[in-house]
Design a protein around this motif. Structure first.
Motif, PDB file in Angstrom:
ATOM      1  N   GLY A 121       0.692  -1.121   0.120  1.00 26.58           N
ATOM      2  CA  GLY A 121      -0.146  -0.020   0.097  1.00 26.58           C
ATOM      3  C   GLY A 121       0.794   1.369   0.083  1.00 26.58           C
ATOM      4  O   GLY A 121       1.948   1.118   0.236  1.00 26.58           O
ATOM      5  N   ALA A 122       0.337   2.570  -0.313  1.00 27.92           N
ATOM      6  CA  ALA A 122       1.001   3.714  -0.596  1.00 27.92           C
ATOM      7  C   ALA A 122      -0.174   4.668  -0.010  1.00 27.92           C
ATOM      8  O   ALA A 122      -1.315   4.775  -0.488  1.00 27.92           O
ATOM      9  N   ILE A 123       0.489   6.077   0.272  1.00 25.57           N
ATOM     10  CA  ILE A 123      -0.542   7.084   0.381  1.00 25.57           C
ATOM     11  C   ILE A 123       0.623   8.289   0.249  1.00 25.57           C
ATOM     12  O   ILE A 123       1.752   8.363   0.458  1.00 25.57           O
ATOM     13  N   GLY A 124       0.068   9.290  -0.313  1.00 23.68           N
ATOM     14  CA  GLY A 124       0.872  10.641  -0.809  1.00 23.68           C
ATOM     15  C   GLY A 124       0.424  11.928  -0.179  1.00 23.68           C
ATOM     16  O   GLY A 124      -0.863  11.849   0.167  1.00 23.68           O
ATOM     17  N   PRO A 132      -5.797  -5.297  -3.535  1.00 19.72           N
ATOM     18  CA  PRO A 132      -6.748  -6.195  -3.025  1.00 19.72           C
ATOM     19  C   PRO A 132      -6.495  -7.145  -1.966  1.00 19.72           C
ATOM     20  O   PRO A 132      -7.383  -7.044  -1.068  1.00 19.72           O
ATOM     21  N   GLU A 133      -5.681  -7.791  -2.154  1.00 15.27           N
ATOM     22  CA  GLU A 133      -5.387  -8.786  -1.270  1.00 15.27           C
ATOM     23  C   GLU A 133      -5.130  -8.508   0.090  1.00 15.27           C
ATOM     24  O   GLU A 133      -5.600  -9.158   1.166  1.00 15.27           O
ATOM     25  N   ALA A 134      -4.780  -7.234   0.367  1.00 11.22           N
ATOM     26  CA  ALA A 134      -4.679  -6.647   1.609  1.00 11.22           C
ATOM     27  C   ALA A 134      -5.733  -5.630   2.222  1.00 11.22           C
ATOM     28  O   ALA A 134      -5.632  -5.288   3.544  1.00 11.22           O
ATOM     29  N   ARG A 135      -6.540  -5.509   1.340  1.00 14.46           N
ATOM     30  CA  ARG A 135      -7.687  -4.728   1.952  1.00 14.46           C
ATOM     31  C   ARG A 135      -8.715  -5.475   3.008  1.00 14.46           C
ATOM     32  O   ARG A 135      -8.772  -6.482   3.268  1.00 14.46           O
ATOM     33  N   GLY A 136      -8.979  -4.498   4.003  1.00 13.37           N
ATOM     34  CA  GLY A 136      -9.802  -5.190   5.235  1.00 13.37           C
ATOM     35  C   GLY A 136      -9.112  -5.371   6.310  1.00 13.37           C
ATOM     36  O   GLY A 136      -9.565  -5.866   7.292  1.00 13.37           O
ATOM     37  N   ASP A 137      -7.730  -5.265   6.380  1.00 13.70           N
ATOM     38  CA  ASP A 137      -6.908  -5.752   7.423  1.00 13.70           C
ATOM     39  C   ASP A 137      -6.286  -4.622   8.000  1.00 13.70           C
ATOM     40  O   ASP A 137      -5.381  -4.642   8.956  1.00 13.70           O
TER      41      ASP A 137
END
Length: 146
Positions: free
Chosen positions: A46-49, A66-71
């Motif tokens: 993931g990333a954020i700017g 997608p596989e890390a969403r919801g955690d």
């Protein structure tokens, strides 16, 4: 998983994540965007700017595989970005989103009219041309770091 500032050699991986998620990358070479990344077993998940305009910051491009969403990865990235913003004397964060308004509302962001966003942010490429007019504009005041 750890969340930390982007290393220079990781830029291509973050750019690929953004492209996969259909998030804007056209202005990244010209804009001063500070990225945080979520890394798990040497994989960028993931990333954020953050693009800083004096006391106002433009939160850009929250993306989680997608596989890390919801955690909780997205929340940890937002927390890290808000902490970084406070440290850099940013007192307000503004964002545009087409898909995550409920996520950000849960984190204290309020919907505002796009025309009510601070002028500095409205001059950014993301506001002028990269993000469609249909995107939801949101804002959050940040309390200073004690």
């Amino acid at each position: 998983m750890i969340v930390r500032p982007l290393a220079h050699d990781e830029e291509p991986r973050v750019r690929a994540l953004l492209v996969e998620a259909a998030l804007p990358v056209e202005d990244l070479d010209q804009s001063n965007v500070h990225f945080m990344v979520a890394v798990d077993d040497d994989a960028t998940i993931g990333a954020i700017g953050l693009e800083v305009f004096g006391p106002v910051g433009l939160l850009r491009s929250l993306v989680v595989r997608p596989e890390a969403r919801g955690d909780g990865t997205g929340g940890r990235l937002v927390d890290a970005l808000e902490s970084f913003a406070r440290t850099n004397r940013v007192s307000q964060l503004v964002l545009l989103t087409q898909t995550a308004a409920a996520f950000f509302a849960h984190r204290g962001y309020a919907v505002i009219d796009r025309a009510a966003a601070p002028a500095e942010v409205q001059r950014s490429a993301e506001f002028r041309s990269l993000c469609p007019a249909s995107a939801t504009c949101m804002i959050k005041a940040l309390e200073p770091t004690p």
